[in-house]
Design a protein around this motif. Structure first.
Motif, PDB file in Angstrom:
ATOM      1  N   GLU A 173       0.830  -1.201   0.000  1.00 28.86           N
ATOM      2  CA  GLU A 173       0.000   0.000   0.000  1.00 28.86           C
ATOM      3  C   GLU A 173       0.867   1.254   0.000  1.00 28.86           C
ATOM      4  OE1 GLU A 173      -4.058  -1.534   2.187  1.00 28.86           O
ATOM      5  OE2 GLU A 173      -2.475  -0.667   3.448  1.00 28.86           O
ATOM      6  N   VAL A 174       0.390   2.259  -0.735  1.00 33.14           N
ATOM      7  CA  VAL A 174       1.098   3.534  -0.859  1.00 33.14           C
ATOM      8  C   VAL A 174       0.254   4.616  -0.179  1.00 33.14           C
ATOM      9  CG1 VAL A 174       2.098   5.214  -2.447  1.00 33.14           C
ATOM     10  CG2 VAL A 174       2.090   2.777  -3.051  1.00 33.14           C
ATOM     11  N   PHE A 175       0.899   5.397   0.708  1.00 31.17           N
ATOM     12  CA  PHE A 175       0.180   6.410   1.471  1.00 31.17           C
ATOM     13  C   PHE A 175       0.718   7.812   1.156  1.00 31.17           C
ATOM     14  CE2 PHE A 175      -0.671   2.597   3.826  1.00 31.17           C
ATOM     15  CZ  PHE A 175      -1.957   2.782   4.325  1.00 31.17           C
ATOM     16  N   MET A 176      -0.218   8.770   1.064  1.00 29.53           N
ATOM     17  CA  MET A 176       0.114  10.188   0.926  1.00 29.53           C
ATOM     18  C   MET A 176      -1.010  10.989   1.583  1.00 29.53           C
ATOM     19  SD  MET A 176       1.022  12.348  -2.527  1.00 29.53           S
ATOM     20  CE  MET A 176       1.147  14.124  -2.479  1.00 29.53           C
ATOM     21  N   TYR A 177      -0.711  12.111   2.165  1.00 29.52           N
ATOM     22  CA  TYR A 177      -1.667  12.887   2.976  1.00 29.52           C
ATOM     23  C   TYR A 177      -2.198  12.052   4.145  1.00 29.52           C
ATOM     24  CZ  TYR A 177      -1.890  15.991  -1.124  1.00 29.52           C
ATOM     25  OH  TYR A 177      -1.589  16.825  -2.170  1.00 29.52           O
TER      26      TYR A 177
END
Length: 548
Positions: free
Chosen positions: A56-60
């Motif tokens: 999984e890729v997270f941003m904000y």
């Protein structure tokens, strides 16, 4: 001082490049050193950790995608190695607490607006001429030609083109080189002093392609939207042109106006009951002229900032939009909420991935369930025609660093600030409560802006990272750039520069206060938005089909 990269949230495992970063550059994030394995373009992202396929890729601080391949730390995040993914959500909300910002700078501030009998206050004063069907669009053109220029409402840019000079050279037999070198651009200012009705800001002609054909629900929705435009506080009254046989009947519009308790003066004309087209147009011109006489009796007077209904819009977004322009507008939204005003956040496809946060911010269970149902229905409708929210980012978005819809949405949602949501509205429903409202519209810029104003917004701030000339016939639309390069390049159509947040000259808070100061000037009529000055009167009703 400008940073060269930033981790927006401590949960994020990808990092935003604020400037172009060269291969081999060592960056330090939360005590961890990462060596860039390739060139990272400004506004784009690179991996903070080693990703395996499926990670999984997270941003904000939210899920915005999943790795499609193994990605080493320091490598670029692209559409080739990351695909869209968003967090699941449910209709049950959790506890939410909000700390209102300090509004001492704006307490007791006012703007000069047009006060309506129902207590609303307009930031402008327009008369509308509206067709109930596309069959009447030509008649609108004739009426506009008869009235606008004669009454001093011609749309003037900061230049005009003198085609007569070219015609004169042609008639003189001049050479092609002479014609090419003939000056034809002249500059001038908008001559509002020549208006016959100085207290009326203009006559707006809402041409559209609806009202007949399609499905009956399209015409019903159109009439509700048009009723919202007539009821908008920036409108004094309207002239309605009906052919007579179309789906969108006069009674349908009258019922829509009755449903929202609008009693503004409206003149209804039906062409199939007229003696001739000439008589029809003559009558339309005369009743519109009489309406303008009455509208001119209204003057600007001071009004509290609580009378502002601010549309929150974005379009042509880039990798900086969610870092500078959108959160700064969100802070201005929070200021207005604390002052008793009504900001409105729309564009439901661009809330994909932050649904649970939105649900948690709803004050009532009824609204959290309504938002849940609207988002599920919208998503299902997109899937039913072979699309989906993941197809929302445009080529321009992707080129400038927004590679998944969830990434775009997480940044776009920042326009709504952090305040509680007082009401969730479906398309064409009217804003009636102070506080942050949510309005179901497409992500399409003009369809969304059209919907915001149709639900009562008397001013709109439109953030952009790539640039757009979008305006609206009724509400002033202020364009705000996410980066200084855009502001300098397209200063003729951009009102506010939030690029100073990126450069470090402004904080989100100071930029938010500047936005509110600009809004007050425009709402008072002391400063024209560039979209108004240029005559950008974009109006596209949503037919409730799938539009991302």
């Amino acid at each position: 001082m400008q940073k060269s990269y930033v981790q927006i949230d401590s949960k994020d495992n990808i990092i935003v490049a604020i400037t172009n970063l060269e291969k081999g550059t060592v960056v330090t994030i939360a005590g961890k050193d990462v060596t860039l394995k390739e060139h990272i373009k400004q506004k784009h992202k690179f991996a903070l950790v080693d990703f395996k396929s499926g990670d999984e890729v997270f941003m904000y601080g939210v899920l915005i995608g999943k790795a499609m391949t193994n990605i080493a730390a320091g490598c670029a995040i692209t559409i080739e190695n990351v695909k869209h993914a968003s967090a699941e959500f449910n209709e049950t909300k959790t506890e939410f607490n909000w700390q209102a910002p300090d509004v001492s700078k704006f307490e007791n501030r006012t703007f000069n607006g047009y006060h309506r009998d129902n207590g609303q206050v307009g930031t402008a004063n327009y008369w509308l001429v509206i067709p109930l069907t596309f069959c009447e669009n030509r008649n609108l053109d004739v009426i506009e030609a008869a009235l606008s220029e004669k009454l001093g409402y011609q749309t003037l840019k900061d230049f005009s083109v003198d085609t007569d000079a070219l015609i004169q050279q042609y008639k003189l037999g001049s050479s092609r080189d002479k014609i090419l070198n003939t000056p034809i651009l002249t500059t001038h200012e908008e001559m509002t002093k020549n208006r016959v009705f100085p207290n009326v800001d203009g006559i707006k002609f809402l041409k559209h392609d609806g009202g007949c054909g399609g499905i009956r629900q399209d015409s019903e929705t159109l009439c509700k939207l048009l009723a919202g435009y007539i009821a908008n506080p920036n409108v004094a009254g309207a002239t309605i042109l009906s052919l007579g046989c179309q789906n969108a009947q006069i009674t349908m519009l009258q019922n829509a106006l009755k449903a929202i308790n609008s009693d503004k003066p409206v003149h209804y004309l039906e062409q199939q009951q007229s003696l001739s087209e000439r008589h029809f147009i003559e009558e339309a011109v005369k009743v519109t002229f009489l309406g303008l006489i009455d509208a001119n009796e209204i003057f600007r007077k001071p009004a509290p900032l609580s009378k502002l209904v601010l549309g929150l819009e974005c379009g042509g977004s880039d990798g900086f939009s969610g870092i500078s322009a959108n959160p700064a507008l969100g802070y201005a939204s929070d200021l207005l909420v604390a002052l008793g005003a009504s900001p409105v956040l729309s564009e439901f496809p661009e809330l994909n991935g932050v649904e649970q946060e939105i649900i948690n911010r709803c004050i009532t269970d009824e609204d959290s369930k309504k938002f849940y149902a609207l988002m599920r229905a919208y998503s299902a409708a997109a899937v039913a025609v072979g699309s989906g929210f993941e197809n929302n980012p445009s080529p321009g978005n992707i080129k400038d660093g927004l590679i998944t819809d969830a990434m775009k949405s997480a940044g776009a949602a920042k326009k709504g600030g952090t305040s509680p949501i007082v009401e969730v509205l479906d398309y064409t429903e009217q804003v009636t409560k102070p506080g942050l409202n949510l309005l179901c519209t497409p992500g399409n810029d003009v369809e969304s802006t059209t919907g915001l104003v149709g639900s009562g917004c008397n001013v709109v701030v439109f953030t952009t990272g790539l640039g757009t000339p979008t305006g609206n016939p009724v509400a002033p639309v202020l364009k705000m750039s996410s980066n200084t390069a855009l502001y300098e390049r397209m200063n003729d159509i951009i009102d506010i520069n939030a690029g100073t947040v990126i450069s470090g000259e402004d904080s989100i808070e100071t930029m938010g206060e500047k936005i509110l100061e600009h809004i007050i000037q425009v709402a008072s009529g002391t400063l024209a938005s560039k979209a108004v000055a240029h005559g950008n009167n974009d109006f596209i009703p949503w037919k409730r089909g799938v539009s991302l």
